[in-house]
Design an enzyme around this catalytic site. Structure first.
Site, PDB file in Angstrom:
ATOM      1  N   ASP A   1      39.175  45.728  35.419  1.00 45.68           N
ATOM      2  CA  ASP A   1      38.500  45.175  36.593  1.00 45.68           C
ATOM      3  C   ASP A   1      36.989  45.152  36.418  1.00 45.68           C
ATOM      4  O   ASP A   1      36.335  44.147  36.702  1.00 45.68           O
ATOM      5  CB  ASP A   1      38.883  46.007  37.821  1.00 45.68           C
ATOM      6  CG  ASP A   1      38.166  45.559  39.076  1.00 45.68           C
ATOM      7  OD1 ASP A   1      38.702  44.710  39.794  1.00 45.68           O
ATOM      8  OD2 ASP A   1      37.047  46.048  39.340  1.00 45.68           O
TER       9      ASP A   1
ATOM     10  N   TYR B   1      39.156  42.710  41.338  1.00 45.93           N
ATOM     11  CA  TYR B   1      39.891  41.859  40.408  1.00 45.93           C
ATOM     12  C   TYR B   1      41.291  42.402  40.129  1.00 45.93           C
ATOM     13  O   TYR B   1      42.233  41.627  39.946  1.00 45.93           O
ATOM     14  CB  TYR B   1      39.118  41.676  39.100  1.00 45.93           C
ATOM     15  CG  TYR B   1      38.128  40.552  39.187  1.00 45.93           C
ATOM     16  CD1 TYR B   1      38.516  39.246  38.920  1.00 45.93           C
ATOM     17  CD2 TYR B   1      36.812  40.777  39.570  1.00 45.93           C
ATOM     18  CE1 TYR B   1      37.628  38.191  39.016  1.00 45.93           C
ATOM     19  CE2 TYR B   1      35.913  39.737  39.663  1.00 45.93           C
ATOM     20  CZ  TYR B   1      36.317  38.442  39.389  1.00 45.93           C
ATOM     21  OH  TYR B   1      35.433  37.407  39.503  1.00 45.93           O
ATOM     22  N   ASP B   2      41.448  43.715  40.067  1.00 39.22           N
ATOM     23  CA  ASP B   2      42.795  44.267  39.906  1.00 39.22           C
ATOM     24  C   ASP B   2      43.673  43.888  41.094  1.00 39.22           C
ATOM     25  O   ASP B   2      44.814  43.429  40.921  1.00 39.22           O
ATOM     26  CB  ASP B   2      42.726  45.793  39.796  1.00 39.22           C
ATOM     27  CG  ASP B   2      42.479  46.262  38.370  1.00 39.22           C
ATOM     28  OD1 ASP B   2      42.736  45.486  37.434  1.00 39.22           O
ATOM     29  OD2 ASP B   2      42.008  47.397  38.198  1.00 39.22           O
ATOM     30  N   ILE B   3      43.158  44.099  42.294  1.00 41.83           N
ATOM     31  CA  ILE B   3      43.924  43.732  43.487  1.00 41.83           C
ATOM     32  C   ILE B   3      44.110  42.224  43.551  1.00 41.83           C
ATOM     33  O   ILE B   3      45.191  41.720  43.904  1.00 41.83           O
ATOM     34  CB  ILE B   3      43.240  44.253  44.757  1.00 41.83           C
ATOM     35  CG1 ILE B   3      43.169  45.789  44.742  1.00 41.83           C
ATOM     36  CG2 ILE B   3      43.971  43.765  45.996  1.00 41.83           C
ATOM     37  CD1 ILE B   3      44.513  46.483  44.716  1.00 41.83           C
TER      38      ILE B   3
ATOM     39  N   GLY C   1      46.887  41.217  41.384  1.00 39.85           N
ATOM     40  CA  GLY C   1      48.159  41.540  42.025  1.00 39.85           C
ATOM     41  C   GLY C   1      48.541  40.527  43.080  1.00 39.85           C
ATOM     42  O   GLY C   1      49.707  40.095  43.161  1.00 39.85           O
TER      43      GLY C   1
END
Length: 395
Positions: A138, A166-168, A171
């Site tokens: 991220d 960015y990780d979320i 997802g």
């Protein structure tokens, strides 16, 4: 009945992007079997803080799932995985490209077993392209995409966002992509491979920035507490602190001048006639507003803005947000019973379904909690499980 109640998902992901995706699917009713490695499982299990030895980080993002542990380097464990995959609808993995091929659990291998599988790969840079071999996180994505060049104040050190956006975001992108692919499968019977890159999933969010860059070549810089286009659309200082003020259109600006500030003359000031004018003179506008707003407290200004229909809100810390009466009334703080940690709070569900609301049916699983349950359901006898466990095939 929940909307995804008949969907079976194998989750071969860890940390955040993949587990967030599969948690959302699980919240909406999918049966999610989390396949964890033997040595400690999902790496987020080793992230504190801990309660009674269990990771609260892991628990916040893995509710409503089952956990099994397979040594996928062992051929017998792979055969178990293949049997699970044969009647699965979705597989989610976030290995670095090439790892699933080395483990023989890649899309082409699984497709030969289950042609209708929707197989979602989440990686740093995607499955193709010159950077595909690199690991991506991220933080790297925030720098690479230009986000950190826009976050913070001009002339100061670049700043990341406060959360792993960015990780979320990867997802969330995976969730809607999987659902779209599943709808396609319902129509045609065809499965497919979905390739999600953490470092590009957020680029489509840069709508105003793309508009200026592609039209005029304008490279966006940091805007601090202000908006790039609208003004005043920013944090402003009152007598005892800051509030967020959102005058995103002319009608709202006029309401703010007339009904909140009681300064209709501002509407005639040539510097502030239009949103564009206000943006061009935002330094002068901000200084003037903060001089006027020093006369009252944040709460007083928020009351006036609410009465006038001018969007405004407090700048809460996280504790303030979790105690906000509105979030509490809408179920954004939920409670669940964990087998080791006991009662624990978690973030609720942002989507409010009128007929099929999401529910917390189980807390995040203990490591390998459901290995025996799942494998017994596949027909394995107790002595077989004991043998596989003794030889390091399963946990």
């Amino acid at each position: 009945m929940l909307p995804l109640q008949n969907i079976k998902v194998l989750d071969v992901s860890q940390i955040m992007a993949g587990p967030y995706c599969t948690m959302v699917l699980a919240d909406m009713g999918a049966e999610v079997i989390k396949v964890e490695k033997l040595n400690g499982g999902d790496d987020s299990r080793q992230m504190g803080p801990y309660v009674n030895g269990e990771s609260t980080c892991f628990s916040q993002i893995n509710r409503n799932k089952k956990s099994i542990s397979l040594n996928l380097k062992d051929e017998r464990a792979r055969q178990i995985f293949y049997r699970l995959a044969s009647d699965a609808d979705v597989i989610v993995e976030n290995y670095r490209p090439g790892v699933t091929q080395s483990l023989a659990i890649d899309y082409d291998t699984i497709k030969a077993i289950n042609p209708g599988i929707v197989y979602c790969s989440i990686s740093g840079y995607g499955q193709t392209g010159p950077y595909s071999h690199k690991g991506g996180f991220d933080l790297v994505a925030q720098g690479m995409t230009g986000l950190m060049s826009m976050t913070g104040e001009e002339g100061r050190r670049p700043l990341k966002t406060g959360i792993a956006v960015y990780d979320i975001g990867a997802g969330i992108t995976a969730v809607y992509s999987i659902l779209a692919a599943h709808i396609h499968k319902m129509t045609t019977g065809e499965g497919q491979h979905i390739d999600i890159a953490i470092t590009e999933c957020g680029l489509p969010w840069f709508t105003w920035e793309a508009a200026a860059y592609f039209a005029e070549g304008t490279v966006p810089g940091p805007t601090g507490w202000r908006h790039r286009v609208s003004a005043p659309y920013q944090a402003v200082k009152a007598r005892d602190g800051y509030l967020m003020l959102g005058c995103a259109n002319q009608r709202t600006w006029e309401r703010f001048c007339r009904d909140v500030l009681k300064r209709e003359s501002l509407m005639e000031d040539p510097r502030f006639l239009t949103n564009h004018d206000r943006g061009q003179h935002v330094d002068e506008l901000e200084a003037l507003l903060e001089e006027l707003m020093a006369e009252a407290s944040v709460d007083e200004w928020l009351t006036l803005c609410d009465s006038a229909g001018v969007p405004a809100g407090p700048i809460n810390n996280f504790a303030d947000a979790m105690a906000d009466e509105h979030y509490l009334a809408r179920g954004m703080v939920e409670e669940m019973e964990h087998p080791v940690m006991g009662k624990m709070k978690t973030i609720g569900f942002p989507s409010k379904f009128s007929l099929t609301p999401s529910t917390i049916r189980s807390a995040a699983p203990l490591f390998a909690q459901h290995t025996d349950e799942v494998l017994e359901g596949m027909g394995f006898a107790d002595d077989e499980l004991s043998h596989l466990r003794a030889e390091g095939c399963i946990k």
